[in-house]
Scaffold this motif. Structure first.
Motif, mmCIF file in Angstrom:
data_model
loop_
_atom_site.group_PDB
_atom_site.id
_atom_site.type_symbol
_atom_site.label_atom_id
_atom_site.label_comp_id
_atom_site.label_asym_id
_atom_site.label_seq_id
_atom_site.Cartn_x
_atom_site.Cartn_y
_atom_site.Cartn_z
ATOM 1 N N ASN A 30 -7.036 -23.631 -44.818
ATOM 2 C CA ASN A 30 -6.164 -23.581 -43.705
ATOM 3 C C ASN A 30 -6.579 -22.974 -42.580
ATOM 4 O O ASN A 30 -5.849 -22.035 -42.036
ATOM 5 C CB ASN A 30 -4.652 -22.978 -44.314
ATOM 6 C CG ASN A 30 -4.097 -23.751 -45.422
ATOM 7 O OD1 ASN A 30 -3.910 -25.031 -45.533
ATOM 8 N ND2 ASN A 30 -3.515 -23.027 -46.346
ATOM 9 N N GLY A 42 -7.402 -22.985 -38.755
ATOM 10 C CA GLY A 42 -6.984 -23.663 -37.629
ATOM 11 C C GLY A 42 -7.894 -23.926 -36.315
ATOM 12 O O GLY A 42 -8.653 -22.796 -36.348
ATOM 13 N N PHE A 97 -8.129 -25.081 -32.338
ATOM 14 C CA PHE A 97 -7.198 -25.513 -31.098
ATOM 15 C C PHE A 97 -7.698 -25.607 -29.967
ATOM 16 O O PHE A 97 -8.873 -25.047 -29.914
ATOM 17 C CB PHE A 97 -6.015 -24.452 -31.147
ATOM 18 C CG PHE A 97 -5.362 -24.408 -32.513
ATOM 19 C CD1 PHE A 97 -4.285 -25.167 -32.954
ATOM 20 C CD2 PHE A 97 -5.528 -23.209 -33.272
ATOM 21 C CE1 PHE A 97 -3.544 -24.935 -34.245
ATOM 22 C CE2 PHE A 97 -4.863 -23.181 -34.636
ATOM 23 C CZ PHE A 97 -3.868 -23.886 -35.000
ATOM 24 N N LYS A 133 1.305 -22.747 -43.656
ATOM 25 C CA LYS A 133 1.007 -23.999 -43.408
ATOM 26 C C LYS A 133 2.088 -24.657 -42.632
ATOM 27 O O LYS A 133 3.108 -25.073 -43.313
ATOM 28 C CB LYS A 133 0.339 -24.809 -44.431
ATOM 29 C CG LYS A 133 -0.496 -26.058 -43.614
ATOM 30 C CD LYS A 133 -1.143 -26.586 -44.680
ATOM 31 C CE LYS A 133 -2.144 -28.010 -44.065
ATOM 32 N NZ LYS A 133 -2.990 -28.348 -45.278
ATOM 33 N N PRO A 192 -3.833 -29.009 -32.115
ATOM 34 C CA PRO A 192 -4.830 -28.977 -32.982
ATOM 35 C C PRO A 192 -5.758 -29.819 -32.422
ATOM 36 O O PRO A 192 -5.456 -31.014 -32.023
ATOM 37 C CB PRO A 192 -3.966 -29.302 -34.085
ATOM 38 C CG PRO A 192 -2.804 -30.035 -33.639
ATOM 39 C CD PRO A 192 -2.440 -29.410 -32.264
ATOM 40 N N SER A 195 -8.808 -29.756 -37.262
ATOM 41 C CA SER A 195 -7.910 -28.564 -37.767
ATOM 42 C C SER A 195 -7.436 -28.695 -38.948
ATOM 43 O O SER A 195 -6.940 -29.923 -39.364
ATOM 44 C CB SER A 195 -6.814 -28.342 -36.578
ATOM 45 O OG SER A 195 -5.976 -27.107 -37.042
ATOM 46 N N LEU A 242 -4.600 -27.199 -39.775
ATOM 47 C CA LEU A 242 -3.292 -26.987 -39.713
ATOM 48 C C LEU A 242 -2.426 -27.821 -38.870
ATOM 49 O O LEU A 242 -2.973 -28.455 -38.142
ATOM 50 C CB LEU A 242 -3.136 -25.214 -38.991
ATOM 51 C CG LEU A 242 -3.539 -24.085 -39.598
ATOM 52 C CD1 LEU A 242 -3.428 -22.966 -39.028
ATOM 53 C CD2 LEU A 242 -2.685 -24.005 -40.871
#
Length: 247
Positions: free
Chosen positions: A59, A61, A63, A135, A241, A245, A247
């Motif tokens: 998980n 992330g 961005f 999540k 995202p 990504s 997430l």
């Protein structure tokens, strides 16, 4: 008696495990105007994230900012089970032969084509009220990240208490979808906390923040003397995202 003791120890262990707070690393890459960003994206997507995944880190992330301001910034949020796990995973990644192979192109980028000027790293302990990253639902495209500065350590700690003992529940009730809440232990702007929320779009975000501000419990606790002057400054950024990504 032995059976009772075993069950007692097992119960304590289960409580301890369920309450374990994660440790977060947040990297912010400041990109260089005019340099291709593909070298960094390829490194993150094909080398770093897969290597972290192989070490059990999930998980992650990745961005970019919704705004098109320069310099552009890339954000990487990495959750670890603990601070000790961060150290263990970092060593394992550095000795990962597949990671080394997949990083070869990135490591040979020439100075005139390097995609970023610097990156800044911050570390956080998860809040006790949300000890593990949540999540978000599939299709979440707007991630709001907020940093609350306290003018002094006591103010900062009182704001954390306010979240843990009241605000987090109101967030849940009003559709402010929590992703992570972290107490910053290293990085700029200290003392401060950072949290991230996820929404499907800006319309949902605006509607649910209004629900929060109108919530009677928020109106009550926001006026309590113990929570007065807990936040001296707020920094907010809207993120979306990247394709890789998790997430």
């Amino acid at each position: 008696m032995k059976k009772f003791f075993f069950l007692f120890v097992f119960a304590l262990t289960a409580i301890s495990v369920s309450a374990q707070r994660e440790f977060y690393e947040l990297r912010v890459y400041t990109m260089k105007f005019g340099s291709p960003a593909s070298g960094l994206h390829n490194y993150l997507e094909k080398a770093l994230l897969p290597s972290l995944n192989r070490q059990g880190v999930k998980n992650i992330g990745a961005f970019e900012e919704w705004s098109q301001d320069n310099p552009a910034k890339i954000y990487l949020l990495i959750p670890y089970e603990s601070m000790a796990a961060y150290e263990k995973v970092t060593k394992a990644v550095n000795s990962d032969k597949v990671f080394t192979e997949n990083s070869a192109e990135y490591n040979t980028i020439t100075q005139d084509k390097v995609p970023f000027s610097r990156y800044e790293t911050s570390f956080f302990n998860a809040f006790s009220g949300i000890p593990q990253l949540i999540k978000p639902e599939t299709g979440s495209m707007v991630f709001e990240m907020r940093t609350y500065e306290g003018y002094i350590e006591d103010a900062y700690q009182r704001k954390i208490k306010m979240f843990n003992e009241g605000e987090l529940q109101i967030f849940k009730e009003t559709g402010l979808h929590s992703v992570m809440f972290g107490e910053k232990i290293a990085g700029p702007q200290m003392p401060c906390l950072t949290y991230m929320l996820a929404f499907k779009d800006l319309a949902e975000r605006d509607a649910n923040w209004k629900k929060f501000s109108d919530h009677p419990e928020w109106k009550r606790i926001s006026k309590l003397p113990e929570y007065a002057n807990t936040v001296s400054n707020i920094h907010r950024v809207f993120l979306k995202p990247l394709k890789y990504s998790q997430l």
